[in-house]
Design a protein around this motif. Structure first.
Motif, PDB file in Angstrom:
ATOM      1  N   ARG A   8       0.831  -1.217   0.000  1.00  0.00           N
ATOM      2  CA  ARG A   8       0.000   0.000   0.000  1.00  0.00           C
ATOM      3  C   ARG A   8       0.852   1.247   0.000  1.00  0.00           C
ATOM      4  NH1 ARG A   8      -5.296  -0.812   3.834  1.00  0.00           N
ATOM      5  NH2 ARG A   8      -6.041  -2.692   2.755  1.00  0.00           N
ATOM      6  N   VAL A   9       1.947   1.217   0.731  1.00  0.00           N
ATOM      7  CA  VAL A   9       2.839   2.379   0.762  1.00  0.00           C
ATOM      8  C   VAL A   9       3.463   2.582  -0.624  1.00  0.00           C
ATOM      9  CG1 VAL A   9       5.019   3.221   1.715  1.00  0.00           C
ATOM     10  CG2 VAL A   9       3.255   2.329   3.233  1.00  0.00           C
ATOM     11  N   CYS A  10       3.875   1.480  -1.253  1.00  0.00           N
ATOM     12  CA  CYS A  10       4.438   1.582  -2.612  1.00  0.00           C
ATOM     13  C   CYS A  10       3.395   2.166  -3.567  1.00  0.00           C
ATOM     14  CB  CYS A  10       4.861   0.210  -3.133  1.00  0.00           C
ATOM     15  SG  CYS A  10       6.264  -0.497  -2.265  1.00  0.00           S
ATOM     16  N   SER A  11       2.179   1.704  -3.434  1.00  0.00           N
ATOM     17  CA  SER A  11       1.110   2.134  -4.312  1.00  0.00           C
ATOM     18  C   SER A  11       0.865   3.644  -4.160  1.00  0.00           C
ATOM     19  CB  SER A  11      -0.119   1.316  -3.931  1.00  0.00           C
ATOM     20  OG  SER A  11      -1.178   1.559  -4.753  1.00  0.00           O
ATOM     21  N   TRP A  12       0.782   4.075  -2.912  1.00  0.00           N
ATOM     22  CA  TRP A  12       0.550   5.514  -2.638  1.00  0.00           C
ATOM     23  C   TRP A  12       1.726   6.364  -3.108  1.00  0.00           C
ATOM     24  CZ3 TRP A  12       2.821   7.439   2.376  1.00  0.00           C
ATOM     25  CH2 TRP A  12       2.691   8.830   2.497  1.00  0.00           C
ATOM     26  N   LEU A  13       2.934   6.006  -2.727  1.00  0.00           N
ATOM     27  CA  LEU A  13       4.074   6.884  -3.032  1.00  0.00           C
ATOM     28  C   LEU A  13       4.394   6.931  -4.531  1.00  0.00           C
ATOM     29  CD1 LEU A  13       6.391   6.318   0.058  1.00  0.00           C
ATOM     30  CD2 LEU A  13       4.996   8.329  -0.472  1.00  0.00           C
ATOM     31  N   THR A  14       4.054   5.864  -5.257  1.00  0.00           N
ATOM     32  CA  THR A  14       4.284   5.898  -6.704  1.00  0.00           C
ATOM     33  C   THR A  14       3.085   6.487  -7.446  1.00  0.00           C
ATOM     34  OG1 THR A  14       3.397   3.668  -7.002  1.00  0.00           O
ATOM     35  CG2 THR A  14       5.801   3.867  -6.710  1.00  0.00           C
ATOM     36  N   GLY A  15       1.975   6.675  -6.730  1.00  0.00           N
ATOM     37  CA  GLY A  15       0.769   7.193  -7.368  1.00  0.00           C
ATOM     38  C   GLY A  15       0.071   6.156  -8.232  1.00  0.00           C
ATOM     39  N   ALA A  16       0.251   4.865  -7.905  1.00  0.00           N
ATOM     40  CA  ALA A  16      -0.349   3.793  -8.713  1.00  0.00           C
ATOM     41  C   ALA A  16      -1.877   3.823  -8.582  1.00  0.00           C
ATOM     42  CB  ALA A  16       0.188   2.439  -8.268  1.00  0.00           C
ATOM     43  N   GLU A  17      -2.526   3.384  -9.630  1.00  0.00           N
ATOM     44  CA  GLU A  17      -3.984   3.303  -9.625  1.00  0.00           C
ATOM     45  C   GLU A  17      -4.460   2.134  -8.777  1.00  0.00           C
ATOM     46  OE1 GLU A  17      -6.578   4.948 -11.222  1.00  0.00           O
ATOM     47  OE2 GLU A  17      -5.018   6.493 -11.464  1.00  0.00           O
ATOM     48  N   HIS A  18      -3.653   1.075  -8.745  1.00  0.00           N
ATOM     49  CA  HIS A  18      -4.092  -0.185  -8.155  1.00  0.00           C
ATOM     50  C   HIS A  18      -2.906  -0.868  -7.483  1.00  0.00           C
ATOM     51  CE1 HIS A  18      -6.004  -4.078  -7.746  1.00  0.00           C
ATOM     52  NE2 HIS A  18      -7.123  -3.585  -8.216  1.00  0.00           N
ATOM     53  N   ILE A  19      -3.164  -1.507  -6.358  1.00  0.00           N
ATOM     54  CA  ILE A  19      -2.094  -2.165  -5.599  1.00  0.00           C
ATOM     55  C   ILE A  19      -1.401  -3.262  -6.426  1.00  0.00           C
ATOM     56  CG2 ILE A  19      -3.607  -3.894  -4.506  1.00  0.00           C
ATOM     57  CD1 ILE A  19      -1.994  -3.287  -1.865  1.00  0.00           C
ATOM     58  N   ARG A  20      -2.130  -3.836  -7.385  1.00  0.00           N
ATOM     59  CA  ARG A  20      -1.536  -4.866  -8.263  1.00  0.00           C
ATOM     60  C   ARG A  20      -0.303  -4.369  -9.000  1.00  0.00           C
ATOM     61  NH1 ARG A  20      -6.963  -6.636 -10.542  1.00  0.00           N
ATOM     62  NH2 ARG A  20      -6.697  -4.917 -11.983  1.00  0.00           N
ATOM     63  N   GLU A  21      -0.243  -3.048  -9.235  1.00  0.00           N
ATOM     64  CA  GLU A  21       0.847  -2.517 -10.053  1.00  0.00           C
ATOM     65  C   GLU A  21       2.200  -2.564  -9.364  1.00  0.00           C
ATOM     66  OE1 GLU A  21      -0.009   1.389 -11.663  1.00  0.00           O
ATOM     67  OE2 GLU A  21      -2.133   0.913 -11.576  1.00  0.00           O
ATOM     68  N   VAL A  22       2.200  -2.753  -8.042  1.00  0.00           N
ATOM     69  CA  VAL A  22       3.468  -2.595  -7.323  1.00  0.00           C
ATOM     70  C   VAL A  22       4.065  -3.914  -6.831  1.00  0.00           C
ATOM     71  CG1 VAL A  22       2.742  -0.292  -6.574  1.00  0.00           C
ATOM     72  CG2 VAL A  22       2.455  -2.229  -5.019  1.00  0.00           C
ATOM     73  N   ILE A  23       3.416  -5.027  -7.115  1.00  0.00           N
ATOM     74  CA  ILE A  23       3.914  -6.329  -6.634  1.00  0.00           C
ATOM     75  C   ILE A  23       4.081  -7.245  -7.844  1.00  0.00           C
ATOM     76  CG2 ILE A  23       1.540  -7.119  -6.066  1.00  0.00           C
ATOM     77  CD1 ILE A  23       2.815  -8.632  -3.653  1.00  0.00           C
ATOM     78  N   PRO A  24       5.183  -8.024  -7.892  1.00  0.00           N
ATOM     79  CA  PRO A  24       5.436  -8.783  -9.128  1.00  0.00           C
ATOM     80  C   PRO A  24       4.305  -9.744  -9.511  1.00  0.00           C
ATOM     81  CG  PRO A  24       7.162  -9.211  -7.461  1.00  0.00           C
ATOM     82  CD  PRO A  24       6.318  -8.092  -6.945  1.00  0.00           C
ATOM     83  N   PHE A  25       3.864 -10.567  -8.587  1.00  0.00           N
ATOM     84  CA  PHE A  25       2.805 -11.519  -8.917  1.00  0.00           C
ATOM     85  C   PHE A  25       1.627 -11.336  -7.960  1.00  0.00           C
ATOM     86  CE2 PHE A  25       6.567 -13.410 -10.821  1.00  0.00           C
ATOM     87  CZ  PHE A  25       6.089 -13.747 -12.088  1.00  0.00           C
ATOM     88  N   PRO A  26       0.716 -10.406  -8.299  1.00  0.00           N
ATOM     89  CA  PRO A  26      -0.375 -10.095  -7.372  1.00  0.00           C
ATOM     90  C   PRO A  26      -1.324 -11.275  -7.197  1.00  0.00           C
ATOM     91  CG  PRO A  26      -0.711  -8.981  -9.477  1.00  0.00           C
ATOM     92  CD  PRO A  26       0.637  -9.622  -9.546  1.00  0.00           C
ATOM     93  N   ARG A  27      -1.765 -11.457  -5.967  1.00  0.00           N
ATOM     94  CA  ARG A  27      -2.726 -12.509  -5.638  1.00  0.00           C
ATOM     95  C   ARG A  27      -4.025 -11.873  -5.172  1.00  0.00           C
ATOM     96  NH1 ARG A  27      -0.103 -15.202  -8.577  1.00  0.00           N
ATOM     97  NH2 ARG A  27       1.440 -16.742  -7.933  1.00  0.00           N
ATOM     98  N   ASP A  28      -5.130 -12.267  -5.809  1.00  0.00           N
ATOM     99  CA  ASP A  28      -6.427 -11.846  -5.290  1.00  0.00           C
ATOM    100  C   ASP A  28      -7.386 -13.016  -5.390  1.00  0.00           C
ATOM    101  OD1 ASP A  28      -7.538 -11.946  -7.862  1.00  0.00           O
ATOM    102  OD2 ASP A  28      -7.215  -9.809  -8.217  1.00  0.00           O
ATOM    103  N   SER A  29      -8.670 -12.771  -5.072  1.00  0.00           N
ATOM    104  CA  SER A  29      -9.591 -13.910  -4.952  1.00  0.00           C
ATOM    105  C   SER A  29      -9.751 -14.674  -6.267  1.00  0.00           C
ATOM    106  CB  SER A  29     -10.953 -13.423  -4.456  1.00  0.00           C
ATOM    107  OG  SER A  29     -11.469 -12.473  -5.376  1.00  0.00           O
ATOM    108  N   ARG A  30      -9.402 -14.050  -7.383  1.00  0.00           N
ATOM    109  CA  ARG A  30      -9.568 -14.756  -8.653  1.00  0.00           C
ATOM    110  C   ARG A  30      -8.284 -15.286  -9.250  1.00  0.00           C
ATOM    111  NH1 ARG A  30     -12.910 -11.057 -12.527  1.00  0.00           N
ATOM    112  NH2 ARG A  30     -10.746 -10.830 -13.085  1.00  0.00           N
TER     113      ARG A  30
END
Ligand code: ATP
Ligand code: MG
Length: 442
Positions: free
Chosen positions: A416-438
């Motif tokens: 979340r900190v990476c997402s905010w400080l980089t101004g990303a639209e979505h938390i997925r953008e800041v982690i290499p292999f994002p995991r979510d419910s799908r």
């Protein structure tokens, strides 16, 4: 081994010399006599030009035919060239294609696919995440992320905190049952940990100042721009500290991360169109404290429907933080909104001594923390009151039976900190292999 990095060539260290460069072809164009590529490595890009007359027919033909993302080793002369991106161009003396790309299966992520993808969020790019990692945006994102991790480690180590590891298989819930991942465990049930905290508290009387950066797991059913099912959690625990003192650590940590990014990653942040003035503001200013009740009143005055006692979900934090100029701490949440381990305010039993740090620009919560319920009597009361089973928490109760002391800590969502400080639209953008419910692939 590789000895020459593109960024060093671009800063002029090899002007007028011959160098060996190793990297990947990012772009390619040319004619029957002269061919240009943009070579990339982990440090940057550089234009390289090869002529048929210098390379010979066969080598020139192979060079020309090499597709995007082929890996190459080349020898060439470094020329200063104002017109080239970065101010340098390599005239190639020889080149070998090391890992060729099959013409039947060209690199699937084209620049047009990236442009049409609203910031890298399409399913196509997620399906090809293993290849997307090498695009320039994602490479830079991973480098920023690395600096954030480094800043967290340096912050705590400079203050003599001990890095401490807790188990990832656990028997009980920290954050409530609804987001627990259950895993079969040799005929029994276990869970993936939601937080390091309870096991950190066990080591608190040993180490007094401790921290970790580790994954936490939460079965978040709803997909939001700030929830992952596996996220990186920087947590700290400190003995003999109260809520205000713990907040001070959180504030300093976030300001230290901001300062570190300005020092180490300004170029990367600019490439994301991030306003560095904002990051400076987050690095240099103090973060105000606000009680939960005041936040509720503010929201109500803005016409948002909220009842006292509700935790603030993302929709509310978003509205509240839209106009914040710096992160704000929200303190003293109602007891009913928080889990059993939060210490009840001795001055008013309806509240707990806790805090959330809410990031501005609509990002919302990045830290959750506070004082812990630390006497045996109080913890038994809170566990029973919340209907939490005593059995898996017996170790947690025991800690308080042998020299309990006031203590507390916080958890910071690194992604979340990476997402905010980089101004990303979505938390997925800041982690290499994002995991979510799908998604658990690739
Ligand atoms: P939220 O209300 O936003 O779901 P939370 O209150 O459940 O978060 P905490 O239990 O306080 O979160 O966890 C500490 C920190 O961990 C949060 O402040 C946040 O930065 C981060 N965090 C929590 N859940 C997630 C998640 N699913 N994905 C990414 N980060 C998370
Ligand atoms: Mg929280």
């Amino acid at each position: 081994m590789k000895n020459v990095w593109i960024s060093d060539v671009q800063t002029g260290q090899f002007d007028g010399q011959s160098v060996e460069l190793k990297g990947w072809i990012k772009r390619s164009r040319g004619s029957s006599k002269i061919h240009f590529i943009v070579l990339r490595d982990s440090t940057g890009t550089i234009q390289c030009v090869g002529k048929r007359e210098d390379l010979g027919d066969e080598s020139f033909q192979n060079f020309k035919a090499a597709l995007i993302e082929s890996s190459v080793i080349l020898h060439g002369h470094v020329n200063v060239d104002e017109r080239a991106e970065g101010g340098h161009e390599i005239s190639i003396q020889s080149i070998s294609i090391i890992g060729a790309v099959d013409a039947e299966r060209p690199f699937p992520i084209t620049e047009s696919a990236m442009v049409s993808s609203d910031g890298g969020e399409t399913e196509f790019l997620l399906d090809n995440r293993h290849l997307y990692l090498r695009t320039s945006r994602m490479t830079k994102m991973l480098q920023v992320r690395s600096s954030v991790f480094g800043a967290i480690h340096s912050y705590f180590r400079q203050r003599k905190f001990t890095e401490y590891q807790a188990p990832n298989f656990v028997a009980g819930a920290v954050e409530g049952g609804s987001t627990l991942f259950e895993v079969p465990y040799f005929g029994k049930k276990a869970y993936l940990t939601q937080s390091w905290q309870l096991y950190a508290e066990a080591a608190m009387p040993a180490l007094e100042r401790l921290y970790t950066i580790a994954p936490s797991f939460r079965a978040e059913k709803s997909r939001t721009r700030r929830h992952l099912t596996e996220f990186w959690h920087a947590e700290m625990e400190v003995a003999w500290a109260n809520n205000a003192e713990i907040m001070q650590y959180g504030e300093e940590l976030v300001r230290h991360i901001s300062t570190t990014l300005l020092e180490e990653r300004s170029e990367e942040l600019k490439s994301f169109d991030r306003d560095l003035g904002l990051i400076e503001r987050y690095a240099e200013n103090q973060y105000p404290r606000m009680r939960y009740d005041e936040a509720v009143e503010t929201l109500q005055s803005m016409g948002i429907e909220i009842e006292w006692g509700q935790d603030l979900d993302y929709s509310k934090e978003k509205v509240l933080t839209q106009d914040f100029d710096v992160p704000h701490f929200l303190t003293h949440y109602p007891k009913v909104a928080k889990p059993f381990y939060h210490r009840v305010d001795p001055d008013d039993g309806n509240y707990v001594l806790c805090h959330d740090l809410l990031a501005p620009e609509g990002y919302g919560e990045i830290i959750g923390g506070g004082e812990r319920t630390w006497t045996e009597e109080e913890i038994l009361h809170r566990i029973d009151e919340e209907g939490v089973p005593r059995e898996p928490n017996q170790f947690y109760i025991d800690i308080r039976s042998y020299g309990g002391v006031p203590h507390g800590g916080f958890g910071l969502g690194v992604d979340r900190v990476c997402s905010w400080l980089t101004g990303a639209e979505h938390i997925r953008e800041v982690i290499p292999f994002p995991r979510d419910s799908r998604r658990v692939t690739p």
